[in-house]
Write an enzyme that holds these catalytic residues in place. Structure first.
Site, PDB file in Angstrom:
ATOM      1  N   SER A   1     -53.227   2.197 -59.417  1.00 22.94           N
ATOM      2  CA  SER A   1     -52.620   0.621 -59.881  1.00 22.94           C
ATOM      3  C   SER A   1     -53.502  -0.232 -58.884  1.00 22.94           C
ATOM      4  O   SER A   1     -53.318  -1.531 -59.080  1.00 22.94           O
ATOM      5  CB  SER A   1     -51.203  -0.130 -59.832  1.00 22.94           C
ATOM      6  OG  SER A   1     -50.144   0.087 -58.944  1.00 22.94           O
TER       7      SER A   1
ATOM      8  N   ASN B   1     -50.410   9.089 -57.788  1.00 22.72           N
ATOM      9  CA  ASN B   1     -49.671   8.273 -57.108  1.00 22.72           C
ATOM     10  C   ASN B   1     -48.670   7.815 -58.373  1.00 22.72           C
ATOM     11  O   ASN B   1     -47.932   8.448 -58.961  1.00 22.72           O
ATOM     12  CB  ASN B   1     -50.573   6.908 -55.593  1.00 22.72           C
ATOM     13  CG  ASN B   1     -51.910   6.334 -57.478  1.00 22.72           C
ATOM     14  OD1 ASN B   1     -52.096   7.449 -57.454  1.00 22.72           O
ATOM     15  ND2 ASN B   1     -51.120   5.148 -57.451  1.00 22.72           N
ATOM     16  N   ASP B   2     -48.552   6.294 -58.605  1.00 25.69           N
ATOM     17  CA  ASP B   2     -47.700   5.965 -59.310  1.00 25.69           C
ATOM     18  C   ASP B   2     -46.789   6.543 -60.586  1.00 25.69           C
ATOM     19  O   ASP B   2     -48.029   7.442 -61.167  1.00 25.69           O
ATOM     20  CB  ASP B   2     -48.082   4.358 -59.752  1.00 25.69           C
ATOM     21  CG  ASP B   2     -49.059   3.301 -58.909  1.00 25.69           C
ATOM     22  OD1 ASP B   2     -49.163   3.783 -58.060  1.00 25.69           O
ATOM     23  OD2 ASP B   2     -49.573   2.068 -59.535  1.00 25.69           O
ATOM     24  N   PRO B   3     -45.900   6.816 -61.060  1.00 25.02           N
ATOM     25  CA  PRO B   3     -45.034   7.742 -62.449  1.00 25.02           C
ATOM     26  C   PRO B   3     -45.387   6.004 -63.317  1.00 25.02           C
ATOM     27  O   PRO B   3     -46.013   4.804 -63.087  1.00 25.02           O
ATOM     28  CB  PRO B   3     -43.717   7.084 -62.535  1.00 25.02           C
ATOM     29  CG  PRO B   3     -43.991   6.172 -60.687  1.00 25.02           C
ATOM     30  CD  PRO B   3     -44.881   6.599 -59.879  1.00 25.02           C
TER      31      PRO B   3
END
Length: 580
Positions: A24, A64-66
């Site tokens: 993101s 990285n981001d969930p």
């Protein structure tokens, strides 16, 4: 980009396992570092003993981001930003893992990857919403122009909703993109990360993060059919904070009520969270939501300038979801590495996720409480206990009897004999606990504290990571509690990033009692103070205190006696982790 390579072990192995069981954002690392040939790295950095044992990660490469966590037909689903081609950020697709318990994970093939014009240069972060008929929908950010990271919002649906593993997703061409940045209104390079949608007043609503000048904001989009979306005139909320990434918005039940609420249920209060691109931390406020006006107002008049962090350590781009199986709201977050890009390339992996946390509103109604989900306790081995042991000033003792202290779970209750010796608090640090921790570290003797744990410590204490409390008194004589993780002596390697992390703990310590829990996992120390009021996740890379050479101690560097009224420690088994 073509179809990404497979993430998982061969299909027969997956079947056997099943039977047994945003970005993101751009990562700020220099292009020079990316291009440089990897130098030799300390053996400890590439040691498999520093790869986490029970924190979520794929077998290799960058994460990285969930994204889009959800519970569907008996399975927990987690998607996450993943580079199938290396251990640095880039080539991002949505990898996909499933679990029965949020602890043991099985990797499936990537679910969302560049395949249509509105995501041909990247599939960044997003969320899942369960529609009234139970069908999940995923909304996510797509990149349409690589030169300027032009961002739009897209939607995907399961190809076969009867498949509980949701292996395949389709992106209807007649719908995508569902939201585009309007010229002169939205910065097209700062427009991303749609939230889980909620239904109110005849419309679905979702938020998309953005910025206008230096004011971060959450755009509101509305839809009657979840297919065609229109931007509301006003944002849900905004503040002078810079870009809001990965926004999250959800209702909470009454103060002290442990049960969570579905995102479309009405809450007594609401939580609005944003990940600030400027600081790389996650902040939230608790407040009221007016669904008629689509406006959110923080309870605290200082609101956005007195916001609370989910975690005062290495924790970012978090996402929550409602778990109907256990009627709870669960928080997931990403922890980046604290080593270098060449180190990551040498290891072949980078990034982990925090242990999933149950979150609920504190009895005060002012903040959230966080606690590791109960399922993590199934990994515990035989307990080691200590009770009623008093630590005089300058004393410490080792917790012995664990099969290993480098992969453990420790819960300890402290009782301070007196608060009379608490140091005066300097109000210059009122908004900077981390700086205070840097000045008043674990080895700086104090009045009441520092006291706590030395984890991932070598037998001779050359290496140690301290997790501790220190009590001050403010100008009115009221106790002020600092919680700190100090990894400055965590490794003999001189090149590692070893920042202190700290937050103040909003707790009544007049009785002298306070608790600490630390999840120790090779290169992760994830700690919860005072029952989850303050949380700190830190990445550390010992060069001596690894494997069987890691030790666990309790220490007191203050002038007041500290009693360990109860300590329980468990070594932790390794769960099924994506075939690794």
């Amino acid at each position: 980009m073509g179809t990404p390579q497979r993430v998982l072990a061969p299909w027969p192995l997956l079947l056997l396992a099943l039977q047994l069981a945003g970005a993101s954002h751009v990562i700020h690392r220099s292009l020079e570092a990316e291009a440089a040939a990897p130098p030799s790295v300390p053996a400890s950095i590439v040691s498999p003993l520093l790869r986490t044992g029970y924190h979520f990660q794929p077998p290799m490469n960058w994460i990285n981001d969930p994204n889009a966590p959800m519970y569907y037909k008996g399975w927990y689903h987690l998607f996450y930003q993943y580079n199938p081609k290396g251990a640095v950020w880039g080539n991002i697709v949505w990898a996909h893992s499933v679990s029965r318990d949020l602890i043991n994970w099985i990797a499936l093939e990537p679910a969302i990857y560049p395949s249509i014009p509105s995501d041909q240069y990247g599939c960044w972060s997003g969320s899942a919403t369960l529609l009234p008929d139970g069908t999940p929908a995923i909304t996510y950010t797509g990149i349409t122009r690589p030169d300027v990271n032009y961002q739009v919002q897209n939607i995907a649906f399961p190809k076969n909703a009867s498949d509980p593993l949701l292996r395949e997703w389709v992106k209807p061409p007649e719908l995508n993109p569902i939201a585009v940045p309007e010229a002169g209104v939205i910065n097209a390079t700062q427009f991303r990360d749609p939230t889980t949608a909620w239904f109110a007043g005849g419309h679905w609503r979702m938020l998309v993060g953005g910025v206008r000048g230096t004011r971060g904001l959450a755009f509101v989009y509305r839809s009657r059919d979840f297919k065609r979306w229109t931007r509301a005139k006003h944002p849900l909320h905004s503040a002078m904070t810079g870009m809001w990434e990965c926004p999250d918005f959800f209702p909470v039940a009454g103060a002290g009520v442990g049960n969570g609420l579905d995102t479309s249920e009405r809450g007594e209060k609401y939580v609005l969270k944003s990940s600030l691109d400027l600081t790389r931390y996650d902040y939230y406020t608790v407040g009221r939501y007016d669904e008629r006006k689509d406006r959110y107002v923080p309870d605290n008049p200082a609101g956005d300038y007195r916001r609370i962090r989910y975690d005062y350590g290495n924790f970012y781009a978090s996402k929550t979801f409602y778990d109907p199986a256990k009627r709870r709201r669960v928080l997931l977050g990403w922890a980046n590495e604290s080593d270098s890009v060449p180190d990551d390339k040498a290891k072949g992996w980078a990034g982990v996720h925090a242990i999933p946390r149950k979150i609920w509103l504190d009895p005060s109604g002012k903040q959230l409480l966080q606690w590791p989900i109960e399922e993590v306790e199934t990994l515990r081995g035989k307990p080691v206990t200590v009770a009623g042991k008093v630590l005089k000033p300058g004393e410490h003792f080792e917790v012995t009897g664990l099969a290993t202290a480098y992969q453990a779970d420790v819960e300890v209750s402290f009782e301070v004999s007196s608060l009379d010796k608490a140091e005066p608090f300097d109000p210059a640090y009122d908004n900077d606990a981390q700086k205070l921790c840097g000045v008043k570290g674990a080895d700086v003797k104090g009045g009441v504290g520092p006291f706590g744990l030395w984890v991932l410590a070598s037998g001779d204490l050359q290496e140690k990571t301290a997790v501790f409390f220190r009590v001050f008194k403010d100008g009115y004589g009221k106790p002020k509690v600092l919680m700190c993780t100090d990894p400055t002596k965590s490794s003999l390697s001189p090149d590692l990033y070893k920042p202190t992390f700290a937050g103040f703990v909003d707790t009544d310590i007049s009785s002298g009692k306070i608790s600490l829990r630390s999840l120790i996992d090779r290169s992760v120390v994830e700690s919860f103070g005072a029952g989850g009021k303050t949380c700190i996740l830190s990445r550390v890379y010992p060069s001596i205190a690894i494997g069987k050479d890691a030790h666990l101690y309790v220490f007191n560097n203050g002038e007041a006696d500290v009693k360990v009224s109860q300590l329980s420690a468990w070594d932790m088994k390794k769960p099924l982790m994506n075939g690794a």
